[in-house]
Design a protein around this motif. Structure first.
Motif, short mmCIF file in Angstrom:
data_model
loop_
_atom_site.label_atom_id
_atom_site.label_comp_id
_atom_site.label_asym_id
_atom_site.label_seq_id
_atom_site.Cartn_x
_atom_site.Cartn_y
_atom_site.Cartn_z
N TYR A 1 0.84 -1.21 0.00
CA TYR A 1 0.00 0.00 0.00
C TYR A 1 0.87 1.25 0.00
O TYR A 1 0.65 2.19 -0.76
CB TYR A 1 -0.91 -0.02 1.23
N TYR A 2 1.92 1.24 0.84
CA TYR A 2 2.81 2.40 0.94
C TYR A 2 3.58 2.61 -0.37
O TYR A 2 3.78 3.74 -0.80
CB TYR A 2 3.78 2.23 2.11
N LYS A 3 3.99 1.51 -0.97
CA LYS A 3 4.75 1.61 -2.21
C LYS A 3 3.92 2.26 -3.31
O LYS A 3 4.42 3.04 -4.12
CB LYS A 3 5.20 0.21 -2.64
N ILE A 4 2.62 1.97 -3.31
CA ILE A 4 1.74 2.51 -4.35
C ILE A 4 1.32 3.95 -4.04
O ILE A 4 1.40 4.84 -4.88
CB ILE A 4 0.48 1.63 -4.51
N PHE A 5 0.89 4.20 -2.76
CA PHE A 5 0.27 5.49 -2.42
C PHE A 5 1.19 6.42 -1.61
O PHE A 5 0.81 7.56 -1.32
CB PHE A 5 -1.02 5.26 -1.63
N LYS B 1 -3.89 7.00 6.11
CA LYS B 1 -5.05 7.32 5.27
C LYS B 1 -6.32 7.37 6.13
O LYS B 1 -7.18 8.26 5.94
CB LYS B 1 -5.18 6.27 4.16
N LYS B 2 -6.41 6.46 7.07
CA LYS B 2 -7.59 6.45 7.96
C LYS B 2 -7.64 7.74 8.78
O LYS B 2 -8.71 8.34 8.96
CB LYS B 2 -7.52 5.24 8.89
N LEU B 3 -6.50 8.19 9.28
CA LEU B 3 -6.47 9.42 10.07
C LEU B 3 -6.80 10.64 9.21
O LEU B 3 -7.47 11.57 9.69
CB LEU B 3 -5.10 9.59 10.71
#
Length: 366
Positions: free
Chosen positions: A73-77, A84-86
């Motif tokens: 997820y981190y690599k993509i975004f 992201k939730k925060l």
């Protein structure tokens, strides 16, 4: 004018000292400001008994599979799922300020700065915890904090030594109204197979090496035979626990693991004749104040806040980390050669009761 909204961010949501303090605080801030809390783990204190106006709990387990997912997820975004939730929570509630409860979450200091939200950093830790945080992350959260709130004088001293001047000394506190006793001490002692004539020292907290629980077995070499030491709090399943259990069994030591007793915590604390702190570092432990309120004499190594809290007639802090020195202070209390003033113990605890401290906290949210 509408009330300001503060988002408090905390590591576990469980019954750690820093989070009990936050639980008490939010209970009393209700009505003065709007409060929201985000807890990074599903700790039962805030998950089940939250005192905030709004509560957000991160329930995802951080296992191996999640770590792989987080990495992808981190690599993509270029952001973690939790960050992201925060961001989504911030969009929803539009908090005016963030409040980072402990310095163990530096990633949220960076996120707050990215979102142009001012944040306060509440420091409950001393230097040993600094070693667990990456250099740049540690520096960033201090450099960019709007205010640095320190839980004791020794904590503030360490922060000021780094050159930070935007500190506020706001001592940790307890809520003595929550300290109620339901079960008699004799009943619990019988349940734990402790003889009626035994002198019982209680230790309390979370098992980790900073708390010095690994040294408890060494104390028995210097203590009278009728001395018992009981650990009240979570039991950490590590090699150190096996080390303690093996020594307890093979050397026939009077060491008792009580474990966590969230509903009967004060009843078990009250079986103590004295309270002992073996911590190597402890900024300003709440358990020390709770013990004083129950009129238990206190001894411990000079590990931080104990020397600021314990006064003459309350017990003793030892300027060494030698078990023999600590045991000698314990014996002074057991033999009644050290003068103990129970009224002074209780009054000292009341000084750090929320009723006497809350006005100082109110001022920082004005």
């Amino acid at each position: 004018m509408s009330k300001k909204l503060v988002l408090f961010i905390t590591p576990t949501g469980g019954r750690t000292g820093s989070e009990m303090l936050l639980w008490y605080l939010l209970k009393r801030l209700s009505g003065k400001i709007k409060t929201a809390i985000y807890t990074r783990q599903n700790g039962e204190l805030f998950a089940n008994h939250s005192t905030a106006d709004q509560t957000f709990v991160h329930t995802t387990r951080r296992g191996f599979v999640y770590q792989i997912y987080e990495g992808i997820y981190y690599k993509i975004f270029k952001i973690t799922p939790e960050e992201k939730k925060l961001i989504n929570i911030q969009k929803q509630i539009k908090a005016d300020r963030w409040y980072l409860n402990t310095l163990t979450m530096p990633q949220f200091a960076r996120l707050a700065s990215k979102l142009n939200v001012p944040y306060d950093l509440h420091v409950h830790e001393l230097v040993s915890i600094y070693d667990e945080i990456r250099y740049e992350d540690f520096k960033f959260q201090f450099d960019n904090a709007d205010r640095i709130i320190c839980c004791s004088s020794i904590v503030e001293k360490r922060v000021k030594e780094m050159g930070y001047k935007n500190t506020l000394l706001l001592h940790s506190f307890i809520d003595t109204q929550t300290i109620t006793l339901k079960i008699g001490g004799e009943t619990i002692r019988k349940k734990l197979n402790i003889p009626a004539d035994a002198f019982v020292w209680v230790m309390s907290g979370s098992m980790n090496l900073r708390k010095g629980y690994d040294t408890v077995c060494d104390l028995f070499e210097f203590l009278p035979a009728n001395t018992y030491i009981a650990w009240l709090g979570s039991v950490k399943q590590t090699g150190v626990l096996h080390y303690i259990r093996q020594r307890t069994k093979l050397e026939k030591l009077n060491f008792i693991e009580i474990g966590e007793k969230s509903d009967e915590y004060y009843d078990y604390l009250n079986i103590a004749n004295g309270f002992v702190l073996t911590a190597k570092e402890d900024p300003f432990p709440l358990v020390m104040m709770e013990a004083a309120y129950l009129e238990k004499p206190i001894v411990g190594y000079n590990s931080g806040g104990i020397s600021e809290f314990v006064q003459e007639g309350m017990g003793k802090s030892i300027d060494s980390f030698n078990p023999k020195d600590l045991a000698e202070a314990m014996i002074e209390i057991q033999n009644k050669t050290m003068v103990i003033d129970k009224e002074k113990l209780k009054n000292r605890a009341l000084t750090f009761d929320i009723q006497n401290q809350i006005s100082k906290w109110d001022s920082i949210f004005d």
